[in-house]
Design a protein around this motif. Structure first.
Motif, PDB file in Angstrom:
ATOM      1  N   ARG A  34       0.819  -1.202   0.000  1.00 11.97           N
ATOM      2  CA  ARG A  34       0.000   0.000   0.000  1.00 11.97           C
ATOM      3  C   ARG A  34       0.862   1.266   0.000  1.00 11.97           C
ATOM      4  NH1 ARG A  34      -4.976   0.662   4.052  1.00 11.97           N
ATOM      5  NH2 ARG A  34      -5.858  -0.731   2.517  1.00 11.97           N
ATOM      6  N   TYR A  35       1.922   1.273   0.795  1.00 18.46           N
ATOM      7  CA  TYR A  35       2.680   2.507   0.994  1.00 18.46           C
ATOM      8  C   TYR A  35       4.017   2.585   0.246  1.00 18.46           C
ATOM      9  CZ  TYR A  35      -0.756   3.456   4.585  1.00 18.46           C
ATOM     10  OH  TYR A  35      -1.929   3.691   5.247  1.00 18.46           O
ATOM     11  N   SER A  36       4.510   1.468  -0.263  1.00 13.64           N
ATOM     12  CA  SER A  36       5.836   1.503  -0.888  1.00 13.64           C
ATOM     13  C   SER A  36       5.927   2.397  -2.127  1.00 13.64           C
ATOM     14  CB  SER A  36       6.346   0.100  -1.189  1.00 13.64           C
ATOM     15  OG  SER A  36       5.534  -0.551  -2.134  1.00 13.64           O
ATOM     16  N   PRO A  37       4.902   2.502  -2.985  1.00 15.12           N
ATOM     17  CA  PRO A  37       5.067   3.402  -4.138  1.00 15.12           C
ATOM     18  C   PRO A  37       5.327   4.854  -3.733  1.00 15.12           C
ATOM     19  CG  PRO A  37       3.241   1.908  -4.534  1.00 15.12           C
ATOM     20  CD  PRO A  37       3.653   1.730  -3.091  1.00 15.12           C
ATOM     21  N   ARG A  38       4.602   5.353  -2.760  1.00 16.38           N
ATOM     22  CA  ARG A  38       4.794   6.738  -2.295  1.00 16.38           C
ATOM     23  C   ARG A  38       6.160   6.904  -1.645  1.00 16.38           C
ATOM     24  NH1 ARG A  38       5.653  11.333  -0.639  1.00 16.38           N
ATOM     25  NH2 ARG A  38       4.452  12.515   0.853  1.00 16.38           N
ATOM     26  N   LEU A  39       6.555   5.937  -0.847  1.00 14.78           N
ATOM     27  CA  LEU A  39       7.829   6.031  -0.140  1.00 14.78           C
ATOM     28  C   LEU A  39       9.008   5.799  -1.090  1.00 14.78           C
ATOM     29  CD1 LEU A  39       6.790   4.252   3.161  1.00 14.78           C
ATOM     30  CD2 LEU A  39       6.967   6.713   2.716  1.00 14.78           C
ATOM     31  N   TYR A  40       8.799   4.996  -2.111  1.00 13.51           N
ATOM     32  CA  TYR A  40       9.840   4.795  -3.120  1.00 13.51           C
ATOM     33  C   TYR A  40      10.118   6.114  -3.856  1.00 13.51           C
ATOM     34  CZ  TYR A  40      12.317   2.941  -7.183  1.00 13.51           C
ATOM     35  OH  TYR A  40      13.253   2.700  -8.150  1.00 13.51           O
ATOM     36  N   ALA A  41       9.081   6.884  -4.099  1.00 16.74           N
ATOM     37  CA  ALA A  41       9.252   8.195  -4.745  1.00 16.74           C
ATOM     38  C   ALA A  41      10.129   9.107  -3.882  1.00 16.74           C
ATOM     39  CB  ALA A  41       7.900   8.844  -5.014  1.00 16.74           C
ATOM     40  N   VAL A  42       9.958   9.042  -2.569  1.00 16.14           N
ATOM     41  CA  VAL A  42      10.805   9.820  -1.657  1.00 16.14           C
ATOM     42  C   VAL A  42      12.253   9.358  -1.813  1.00 16.14           C
ATOM     43  CG1 VAL A  42      11.344  10.281   0.776  1.00 16.14           C
ATOM     44  CG2 VAL A  42       8.966  10.282   0.001  1.00 16.14           C
ATOM     45  N   CYS A  43      12.468   8.058  -1.810  1.00 15.64           N
ATOM     46  CA  CYS A  43      13.822   7.506  -1.914  1.00 15.64           C
ATOM     47  C   CYS A  43      14.471   7.860  -3.253  1.00 15.64           C
ATOM     48  CB  CYS A  43      13.788   5.994  -1.741  1.00 15.64           C
ATOM     49  SG  CYS A  43      13.251   5.479  -0.092  1.00 15.64           S
ATOM     50  N   ASN A  54      16.010   1.685  -4.011  1.00 12.47           N
ATOM     51  CA  ASN A  54      15.457   0.429  -3.488  1.00 12.47           C
ATOM     52  C   ASN A  54      16.112   0.045  -2.166  1.00 12.47           C
ATOM     53  OD1 ASN A  54      13.358  -0.559  -5.197  1.00 12.47           O
ATOM     54  ND2 ASN A  54      14.884  -0.938  -6.774  1.00 12.47           N
ATOM     55  N   ASP A  55      17.423   0.237  -2.072  1.00 12.86           N
ATOM     56  CA  ASP A  55      18.119  -0.056  -0.814  1.00 12.86           C
ATOM     57  C   ASP A  55      17.597   0.836   0.304  1.00 12.86           C
ATOM     58  OD1 ASP A  55      19.632  -1.962  -2.125  1.00 12.86           O
ATOM     59  OD2 ASP A  55      21.437  -0.702  -2.268  1.00 12.86           O
ATOM     60  N   MET A  56      17.401   2.120  -0.004  1.00 13.69           N
ATOM     61  CA  MET A  56      16.870   3.054   0.988  1.00 13.69           C
ATOM     62  C   MET A  56      15.467   2.636   1.418  1.00 13.69           C
ATOM     63  SD  MET A  56      17.970   6.722  -0.583  1.00 13.69           S
ATOM     64  CE  MET A  56      19.675   7.266  -0.632  1.00 13.69           C
ATOM     65  N   LEU A  57      14.654   2.236   0.444  1.00 17.15           N
ATOM     66  CA  LEU A  57      13.282   1.817   0.738  1.00 17.15           C
ATOM     67  C   LEU A  57      13.265   0.614   1.676  1.00 17.15           C
ATOM     68  CD1 LEU A  57      10.230   2.257   0.015  1.00 17.15           C
ATOM     69  CD2 LEU A  57      10.568   0.509  -1.738  1.00 17.15           C
ATOM     70  N   GLN A  58      14.075  -0.394   1.366  1.00 20.96           N
ATOM     71  CA  GLN A  58      14.099  -1.596   2.200  1.00 20.96           C
ATOM     72  C   GLN A  58      14.588  -1.282   3.610  1.00 20.96           C
ATOM     73  OE1 GLN A  58      12.613  -4.346   1.154  1.00 20.96           O
ATOM     74  NE2 GLN A  58      12.268  -3.190  -0.720  1.00 20.96           N
TER      75      GLN A  58
END
Length: 188
Positions: A34-43, A54-58
């Motif tokens: 649910r939230y990874s697309p929005r948070l991936y944009a931040v990363c 991707n490393d930052m997201l994980q």
């Protein structure tokens, strides 16, 4: 199994959050979806490429799940998670010895042509931003996108407030120059 999965899909954000805090791995996966697309944009704004983002997201999601019980419900869960992602990105950048240039006086007439920015696709704009030096890009993201003050940025990055302002102005100059180059190329 499909029924449980459908039940998780229908959960409201607060119920999903409670299930995640209870350690339900399926709920955690749904929460991530649910939230990874929005948070991936931040990363992506802080990482040099998709791999680094991707490393930052994980790493950020590991921190989120570890600290989920600390979320007090003051503000939105997304804002809280975005802050964790920004801090994760900054922590990774500090480990890389993020470099900042000394303060310089800005030119008197510094404005970015908004028509040029509007003509770029999101991926073109990300490409232009990714070609900025890391210090410029970091301060630009923190100030213009995340909304931090130069004083807050100075504290976060362990730099002077003047250096934060200078990096922001240099980023604007670099962006303006690159956008003008693109405008000339597109006019041909």
């Amino acid at each position: 199994m499909a029924k449980a999965s459908n039940t998780l899909m229908a959960l409201e954000p607060d119920d999903l959050l409670q299930s995640c805090m209870a350690g339900d791995s399926r709920a955690q996966f749904r929460f991530y979806e649910r939230y990874s697309p929005r948070l991936y944009a931040v990363c992506l704004r802080y990482g040099r490429d998709e791999g680094e983002a991707n490393d930052m997201l994980q790493e950020g999601f590991i921190k989120i799940f570890r600290e989920l019980s600390a979320f007090r419900g003051e503000g939105s869960i997304e804002a809280w998670m975005c802050k964790i992602m920004v801090n994760t990105a900054l922590s990774r950048l500090r480990k890389k010895s993020l470099k900042f240039l000394p303060y310089v006086e800005p030119p008197e007439n510094l404005y970015t042509d908004e028509d040029i920015i509007g003509a770029l696709s999101a991926s073109e704009l990300i490409t232009v931003l990714n070609h900025l030096p890391q210090g410029y890009r970091t301060v630009l993201n923190l100030y213009a996108i995340e909304g931090y003050s130069h004083a807050e940025i100075a504290t976060m990055l362990d730099i002077s407030e003047g250096t934060s302002r200078s990096q922001y102005l240099r980023a604007k100059i670099a962006l303006k120059n690159r956008l003008e180059q693109l405008k000339k190329m597109n006019a041909r």
